[in-house]
Design an enzyme around this catalytic site. Sequence first.
Site, PDB file in Angstrom:
ATOM      1  N   TYR A 155      30.901 -20.732  -0.983  1.00 46.30           N
ATOM      2  CA  TYR A 155      32.264 -20.708  -1.536  1.00 46.30           C
ATOM      3  C   TYR A 155      33.309 -21.209  -0.538  1.00 46.30           C
ATOM      4  CZ  TYR A 155      30.634 -18.310  -5.755  1.00 46.30           C
ATOM      5  OH  TYR A 155      30.017 -17.998  -6.954  1.00 46.30           O
TER       6      TYR A 155
ATOM      7  N   PHE B 173      41.395 -14.476  -4.123  1.00 51.93           N
ATOM      8  CA  PHE B 173      40.184 -13.832  -4.633  1.00 51.93           C
ATOM      9  C   PHE B 173      38.973 -14.016  -3.723  1.00 51.93           C
ATOM     10  CE2 PHE B 173      40.374 -18.104  -6.496  1.00 51.93           C
ATOM     11  CZ  PHE B 173      39.083 -18.578  -6.303  1.00 51.93           C
TER      12      PHE B 173
ATOM     13  N   ARG C 262      27.748 -26.780 -17.135  1.00 55.48           N
ATOM     14  CA  ARG C 262      29.061 -26.106 -17.123  1.00 55.48           C
ATOM     15  C   ARG C 262      29.502 -25.784 -18.555  1.00 55.48           C
ATOM     16  NH1 ARG C 262      31.945 -24.713 -12.290  1.00 55.48           N
ATOM     17  NH2 ARG C 262      33.879 -25.466 -13.201  1.00 55.48           N
TER      18      ARG C 262
ATOM     19  N   THR D 223      35.612 -20.542 -16.547  1.00 60.19           N
ATOM     20  CA  THR D 223      35.554 -19.436 -15.587  1.00 60.19           C
ATOM     21  C   THR D 223      35.966 -18.082 -16.181  1.00 60.19           C
ATOM     22  OG1 THR D 223      36.266 -21.116 -13.987  1.00 60.19           O
ATOM     23  CG2 THR D 223      36.208 -18.830 -13.221  1.00 60.19           C
TER      24      THR D 223
ATOM     25  N   ARG E 270      29.256 -17.292 -20.563  1.00 55.24           N
ATOM     26  CA  ARG E 270      30.354 -16.439 -20.100  1.00 55.24           C
ATOM     27  C   ARG E 270      31.098 -15.784 -21.265  1.00 55.24           C
ATOM     28  NH1 ARG E 270      32.368 -20.461 -15.207  1.00 55.24           N
ATOM     29  NH2 ARG E 270      31.222 -19.447 -13.524  1.00 55.24           N
TER      30      ARG E 270
ATOM     31  N   ASN F 218      31.302 -13.070 -14.089  1.00 57.84           N
ATOM     32  CA  ASN F 218      31.113 -14.037 -15.175  1.00 57.84           C
ATOM     33  C   ASN F 218      29.687 -14.588 -15.211  1.00 57.84           C
ATOM     34  OD1 ASN F 218      31.367 -15.655 -12.948  1.00 57.84           O
ATOM     35  ND2 ASN F 218      33.156 -16.783 -13.657  1.00 57.84           N
TER      36      ASN F 218
ATOM     37  N   HIS G 111      26.827 -18.999 -11.934  1.00 62.04           N
ATOM     38  CA  HIS G 111      27.497 -20.065 -11.170  1.00 62.04           C
ATOM     39  C   HIS G 111      26.861 -21.400 -11.513  1.00 62.04           C
ATOM     40  CE1 HIS G 111      29.097 -22.463  -7.862  1.00 62.04           C
ATOM     41  NE2 HIS G 111      27.879 -22.962  -7.785  1.00 62.04           N
TER      42      HIS G 111
ATOM     43  N   GLU H 233      25.458 -27.555  -2.424  1.00 64.90           N
ATOM     44  CA  GLU H 233      25.036 -26.186  -2.737  1.00 64.90           C
ATOM     45  C   GLU H 233      23.506 -26.065  -2.734  1.00 64.90           C
ATOM     46  OE1 GLU H 233      27.169 -25.415  -6.393  1.00 64.90           O
ATOM     47  OE2 GLU H 233      29.087 -25.460  -5.358  1.00 64.90           O
TER      48      GLU H 233
HETATM   49  N1  UDP Z   1      37.028 -16.027  -9.290  1.00 68.21           N
HETATM   50  C1  UDP Z   1      37.723 -14.832  -9.330  1.00 68.21           C
HETATM   51  N2  UDP Z   1      39.087 -14.876  -9.520  1.00 68.21           N
HETATM   52  C2  UDP Z   1      39.767 -16.035  -9.661  1.00 68.21           C
HETATM   53  C3  UDP Z   1      39.057 -17.242  -9.619  1.00 68.21           C
HETATM   54  C4  UDP Z   1      37.692 -17.210  -9.423  1.00 68.21           C
HETATM   55  O1  UDP Z   1      37.131 -13.766  -9.199  1.00 68.21           O
HETATM   56  O2  UDP Z   1      41.000 -16.007  -9.839  1.00 68.21           O
HETATM   57  C5  UDP Z   1      35.572 -16.005  -9.067  1.00 68.21           C
HETATM   58  C6  UDP Z   1      34.748 -16.212 -10.346  1.00 68.21           C
HETATM   59  O3  UDP Z   1      33.587 -15.396 -10.259  1.00 68.21           O
HETATM   60  C7  UDP Z   1      34.393 -17.682 -10.283  1.00 68.21           C
HETATM   61  C8  UDP Z   1      34.240 -17.890  -8.781  1.00 68.21           C
HETATM   62  O4  UDP Z   1      35.221 -17.060  -8.193  1.00 68.21           O
HETATM   63  O5  UDP Z   1      33.224 -17.961 -11.027  1.00 68.21           O
HETATM   64  C9  UDP Z   1      34.420 -19.305  -8.310  1.00 68.21           C
HETATM   65  O6  UDP Z   1      35.638 -19.791  -8.811  1.00 68.21           O
HETATM   66  P1  UDP Z   1      35.733 -21.262  -9.448  1.00 68.21           P
HETATM   67  O7  UDP Z   1      37.159 -21.575  -9.658  1.00 68.21           O
HETATM   68  O8  UDP Z   1      34.925 -22.205  -8.624  1.00 68.21           O
HETATM   69  O9  UDP Z   1      35.068 -21.072 -10.907  1.00 68.21           O
HETATM   70  P2  UDP Z   1      33.671 -21.565 -11.500  1.00 68.21           P
HETATM   71  O10 UDP Z   1      33.369 -22.901 -10.886  1.00 68.21           O
HETATM   72  O11 UDP Z   1      32.648 -20.527 -11.167  1.00 68.21           O
HETATM   73  O12 UDP Z   1      33.905 -21.647 -12.981  1.00 68.21           O
HETATM   74 MG    MG Z   2      33.328 -23.472  -8.897  1.00 67.29          MG
END
Ligand code: UDP
Ligand code: MG
Length: 153
Positions: free
Chosen positions: A51, A59, A87, A93, A104, A114, A117, A128
């Site tokens: 990450y 967050f 995706r 998300t 999700r 959620n 990943h 990754e």
């Molecule tokens: N996340 C969170 N709060 C936020 C944004 C993200 O807890 O405001 C967490 C959530 O579990 C998310 C992960 O951080 O899946 C990674 O964020 P990203 O924006 O990359 O979302 P993703 O690619 O997983 O949809």
């Molecule tokens: Mg992401």
Amino acid sequence: MDRERTFIAIKPDGVKRGLIGKVITRFEEKGYKIIAMKMLTPTKEIAAKHYEEHYGKPFYDGLVKYITSGPIVAMVVEGVNVVKGARHIMGVTQPDEADVGSIRADFGQIMKQNIVHGSDSVESAQREISIYFTPEEMNTGWKTVAEMLIDEE
Ligand code: UDP
Ligand code: MG
């Protein structure tokens, strides 16, 4: 045909809720090919690498704490435009904004938990995958039925 690889992980909430099989089934039923898979509890170091794009965000600390809180199931999944397609299967998300039918939307309630990943680009996928797997851990040299049929086109 643009065959790509992506990195998918079932997060600790997905594992603890007994959703490993259901999540894998969604990708298998699409015809995607799982070429590597393992269960592990990410260390802080692994989580920080995974990450790194989110370092410094509000967050971030909670996210690292959460992803290191229990086992995940990490996978390398191959298929035509799989980065985008996976995706879509996952949903956006925020679970209450994700399309019904997506993982999700169907299984999650809050953004942090959620379920799953998935890499957001081919470049992220390569980065990754290399955090979690070595090239020797890729099970290539076999074909799924979907792959055979697509090859006939
Ligand atoms: N996340 C969170 N709060 C936020 C944004 C993200 O807890 O405001 C967490 C959530 O579990 C998310 C992960 O951080 O899946 C990674 O964020 P990203 O924006 O990359 O979302 P993703 O690619 O997983 O949809
Ligand atoms: Mg992401």
